[in-house]
Design an enzyme around this catalytic site. Structure first.
Site, PDB file in Angstrom:
ATOM      1  N   ASP A 243       0.855  -1.180   0.000  1.00 12.27           N
ATOM      2  CA  ASP A 243       0.000   0.000   0.000  1.00 12.27           C
ATOM      3  C   ASP A 243       0.892   1.232   0.000  1.00 12.27           C
ATOM      4  OD1 ASP A 243      -2.209  -1.567   0.187  1.00 12.27           O
ATOM      5  OD2 ASP A 243      -2.786  -0.941   2.205  1.00 12.27           O
ATOM      6  N   SER A 262       2.056   1.547  -7.108  1.00  8.96           N
ATOM      7  CA  SER A 262       2.076   0.553  -6.050  1.00  8.96           C
ATOM      8  C   SER A 262       1.449  -0.755  -6.494  1.00  8.96           C
ATOM      9  CB  SER A 262       1.314   1.141  -4.861  1.00  8.96           C
ATOM     10  OG  SER A 262       0.857   0.152  -4.011  1.00  8.96           O
ATOM     11  N   GLY A 263       1.823  -1.832  -5.799  1.00  2.00           N
ATOM     12  CA  GLY A 263       1.204  -3.127  -6.048  1.00  2.00           C
ATOM     13  C   GLY A 263      -0.010  -3.354  -5.152  1.00  2.00           C
ATOM     14  N   ASP A 264      -0.399  -2.337  -4.405  1.00  2.00           N
ATOM     15  CA  ASP A 264      -1.593  -2.458  -3.564  1.00  2.00           C
ATOM     16  C   ASP A 264      -2.292  -1.096  -3.562  1.00  2.00           C
ATOM     17  OD1 ASP A 264      -3.456  -3.223  -1.509  1.00  2.00           O
ATOM     18  OD2 ASP A 264      -2.025  -4.731  -0.872  1.00  2.00           O
ATOM     19  N   ASP A 265      -3.239  -0.869  -2.663  1.00  2.85           N
ATOM     20  CA  ASP A 265      -3.961   0.404  -2.682  1.00  2.85           C
ATOM     21  C   ASP A 265      -2.994   1.596  -2.626  1.00  2.85           C
ATOM     22  OD1 ASP A 265      -6.235  -1.123  -2.636  1.00  2.85           O
ATOM     23  OD2 ASP A 265      -6.652  -0.777  -0.511  1.00  2.85           O
TER      24      ASP A 265
END
Ligand SMILES: *[C@@H]1O[C@H](CO)[C@@H](O)[C@H](O)[C@H]1NC(C)=O
Ligand SMILES: *[C@@H]1O[C@H](CO)[C@@H](O)[C@H](O)[C@H]1NC(C)=O
Ligand SMILES: *[C@@H]1O[C@H](CO)[C@@H](O)[C@H](O)[C@H]1NC(C)=O
Ligand SMILES: *[C@@H]1O[C@H](CO)[C@@H](O)[C@H](O)[C@H]1NC(C)=O
Ligand SMILES: *[C@@H]1O[C@H](CO)[C@@H](O)[C@H](O)[C@H]1NC(C)=O
Ligand SMILES: *[C@@H]1O[C@H](CO)[C@@H](O)[C@H](O)[C@H]1NC(C)=O
Ligand SMILES: *[C@@H]1O[C@H](CO)[C@@H](O)[C@H](O)[C@H]1NC(C)=O
Ligand SMILES: *[C@@H]1O[C@H](CO)[C@@H](O)[C@H](O)[C@H]1NC(C)=O
Length: 458
Positions: A243, A262-265
Site C-alpha cells: 500500500d 504501487s502493487g496495492d492500494d
C-alpha cells in the site's frame, strides 16, 4: 504527468518495511520547507472552518500549515542541528550506517526537551538498518540524499504485532520493524529537498513470495495530527502488499499532493481487525486525502477497510487521478469486523482504464483467528460519491453490503462511467441509497426514496 511530478518532493522508492509510526502526535512527512511561505492555511482544526469559509480559495485547499500555528507560521526550528557525518556516517552506499543513525538518535533524544534536534542527511547513499526516531525531531534529507535500507534481515529485528490486529496481517507472529520507526512520539518531521528513502524492497518481496515474511508499509498507526505531503512513493507494480500510505487508527490526517505507484492500494484507511480491533477501539477519523495520482494494477486508488473494526468516520477524498488500475474507489468490510464506516465524501475523481471504478465488497473469510464474532457486523452509512468520470472502464459499479447489516445512505451524484459493454450491469446487494445524474442507469437499490433526503442534504 510531468508537470504533476515536478511538484513532488521526497521520493520513497521500492520500500518494504519502510516507515512505521506508532502513537505519534504531530507528524509531518516530506514537508517541503521551500514551499512553506504562502501555503499555510489551516489554523485550528483539521476538520471544519477553513473548508467552509475560505478567505482565500487557493489556500483553503491545503492543510499544510495547520500544525504550525496557522498562516505564515514556520515549521518547528530545532535548537540542535547536526549531520549524520558527525556520528561517523559514510555515504558510499555499502558501509552500514546503522550504528551511526542509532548513535545520532540516542544523542538527539537527549535534546528533545531542550529545543529539539534536527539530523541532516547530506548528498550521498547512506546504507542503514532500522533506526527509531525521537520526539521534537526533524529528519532532513538534503538534495541528492538517499537512505538505503539494509539487505541484512538481522538489521530489521522482529517486534510485536499491532494490538489492533492481534497477529501479523498476512502471517502469524511478529513483524519486522520498519526502516524508519517511531513509537509514542510527539512532533516529528521528516522532510528535505527532494531526498529519497529507498527501502530496497526486492529482498523483502522475495521473502514474501517465498512465504516467509510479514508485510509493512508507509504506515502511521495510532497517530494524530499527521501531514503527508509532496511525496512520490514508488514500488514495483507487482510487489505484494505495498500500500502506498495507510492511515491506520489515526485522527486528523492530511495526505495531499502525492504521486504513488504501487502493487496495492495507493491510499488505504483502516482501523484494526475483527475482535482485536473492536477491543482496541481506535477509530480513524478526520482524514483528508487530496490531489493524489497514480496507478495500481491489482488494487484500488483508495481503499477503505477491509480492516475497520475500530471505526472509520469523517473521511474526505477529493481530486484524485487514477489510471490503469483494478479499482478506483473501494470499500470493504465483512461479518466479524464490527465497527463502522460513516460520513465519507468522495468527489472529483478522474479515472482512466480503471477496471471497476466503484467497488464495495466483502472479504473472503478473512479473519485473524477463530475468536471472531459472526454477530459483529459493520455499520456503514453516509457514503457520498460525486463528480466522478471514469473512461474506458470494464465493469459497472459493484455495491455489495453485508447480509444483516445493509449499508445505508449511499449517495451517488454526477457519476459517469464510460467504455462499458452494453450488457454491463450494476451488482447491488444489501445496500440502500440514491443516485442522481448517474450513468449507466444504477440498480433499483439506488433509487431508495428513504435515502433521498439524506443524499439531498449533502
Ligand atoms: C518537546 O518540546 C516541548 C517544548 O517545545 C516540550 O514542552 C515537550 O516536553 C518536549 N517533548 C518531549 C517528549 O520531550
Ligand atoms: C525501536 O523501538 C522498538 C519499539 O517500538 C524497540 O523494540 C526497538 O528495540 C527499538 N530499536 C532501537 C535500535 O532502539
Ligand atoms: C526529485 O528527484 C527526482 C529523482 O529522484 C527527479 O525526477 C525530480 O524531478 C526531482 N524533483 C524536484 C522538484 O527536484
Ligand atoms: C526465494 O526463493 C527463491 C527460489 O524459490 C530463491 O532463489 C531466493 O533466493 C529466495 N529468496 C529469499 C530472499 O529467500
Ligand atoms: C465528524 O464530524 C462531525 C461534524 O461534521 C462531528 O460532529 C463528529 O464529532 C466528527 N466525528 C469524529 C469522530 O470526530
Ligand atoms: C457523521 O456526521 C454526523 C453529522 O455531521 C454526526 O452527527 C456524526 O457524529 C458523524 N458520525 C461519526 C461517526 O463521526
Ligand atoms: C460533474 O463532474 C464533472 C467531473 O468531475 C465536473 O467537471 C462537472 O462540473 C460536474 N457537474 C456538475 C453539475 O457538478
Ligand atoms: C479508450 O479506448 C479507446 C478505444 O480503444 C481509445 O481510442 C482511447 O484512447 C482510450 N482512452 C483512454 C483515456 O484510455
Amino acid at each position: 504527468m510531468d508537470s504533476e511530478k515536478s511538484m513532488f518532493g521526497g521520493a520513497i522508492r521500492p520500500t518494504w518495511p519502510s516507515l512505521l509510526l506508532l502513537l505519534t502526535t504531530m507528524l509531518v512527512l516530506s514537508y517541503q520547507i521551500s514551499t512553506m511561505t504562502g501555503l499555510p492555511s489551516w489554523a485550528g482544526s483539521v476538520w471544519g472552518a477553513s473548508e467552509t469559509a475560505p478567505a482565500d480559495p487557493t489556500r483553503s485547499r491545503s492543510c499544510s500549515g495547520f500544525f504550525f500555528g496557522g498562516v505564515g507560521a514556520a515549521p518547528p526550528r530545532r535548537k540542535t542541528v547536526m549531520s549524520i557525518r558527525d556520528f561517523g556516517g559514510v555515504a558510499d552506499g555499502t558501509t552500514s550506517n546503522t550504528e551511526a543513525f542509532r548513535k545520532a538518535m540516542r544523542y538527539m533524544q537527549t535534546k528533545q526537551e531542550s529545543g529539539g534536534a534536527q539530523l541532516n542527511v547530506p548528498e550521498g547513499r547512506w546504507l542503514t538498518g532500522s533506526f527509531n526516531l525521537t520526539s521534537n525531531f526533524t529528519l532532513f534529507l538534503e538534495e541528492g540524499a538517499v537512505i538505503l535500507g539494509s539487505q541484512d534481515p538481522k538489521e530489521w529485528p522482529i517486534i510485536e504485532p499491532l494490538p489492533s490486529y492481534g497477529r501479523g496481517r498476512e502471517r502469524l507472529g511478529g513483524r519486522h520493524i520498519s526502516l524508519i520507526h517511531g513509537d509514542g512520539l510527539t512532533d516529528v518531521v521528516i522532510t528535505g529537498h527532494n531526498g529519497t528513502i529507498d527501502g530496497q524492497g526486492k529482498m523483502w518481496w522475495e521473502l514474501w513470495w517465498n512465504r516467509t515474511l510479514e508485510y509493512t508499509r508507509v504506515h502511521p498507526v495510532y497517530c494524530s495530527n499527521v501531514v503527508i505531503k509532496d511525496m512520490t512513493i514508488l514500488a514495483p507494480l507487482n510487489a505484494p502488499n505495498t500500500d502506498g500510505i495507510d492511515a491506520d487508527s489515526c485522527t486528523n490526517v492530511c495526505i495531499e499532493d502525492c504521486y504513488i505507484e504501487s502493487g496495492d492500494d495507493l491510499i488505504a484507511v483502516k482501523s484494526g481487525w475483527d475482535h482485536y480491533g473492536i477491543k482496541m477501539a481506535r477509530p480513524s477519523s478526520n482524514i483528508i486525502v487530496r490531489r493524489v495520482s497514480g496507478t495500481t494494477p491489482t488494487c484500488s486508488g483508495v481503499g477503505i477497510g477491509s480492516e475497520m473494526s475500530g471505526g472509520i468516520s469523517n473521511v474526505t477524498i477529493e481530486d484524485l487521478h487514477v489510471w490503469n488500475s483494478a479499482a478506483g474507489v473501494r470499500l470493504k468490510s465483512d461479518k466479524g469486523r464490527g465497527g463502522y464506516i460513516e460520513n465519507v465524501t468522495i468527489s472529483n475523481i478522474k479515472m482512466e482504464r480503471v477496471k471497476t471504478p466503484i467497488k464495495f465488497s466483502r472479504g473472503s473469510n478473512d479473519h485473524p483467528d477463530k475468536g471472531w464474532d459472526p454477530k459483529a457486523v459493520p455499520k456503514v452509512k453516509g457514503i457520498f460519491i460525486s463528480n466522478i468520470v471514469s473512461l474506458n472502464s470494464t465493469k459497472a459499479p459493484v455495491l455489495q453490503g453485508v447480509e444483516g447489516a445493509s449499508y445505508e445512505g449511499i449517495c451517488l451524484r454526477n457519476v459517469t462511467i464510460l467504455g462499458l459493454a452494453a450488457s454491463a450491469a450494476w451488482q447491488c446487494e444489501f445496500v440502500a441509497g440514491f443516485a442522481n445524474d448517474v450513468f449507466p442507469t444504477p440498480c433499483p437499490q439506488m433509487q431508495d426514496m428513504g435515502s433521498f433526503n439524506w443524499c439531498q442534504q449533502h
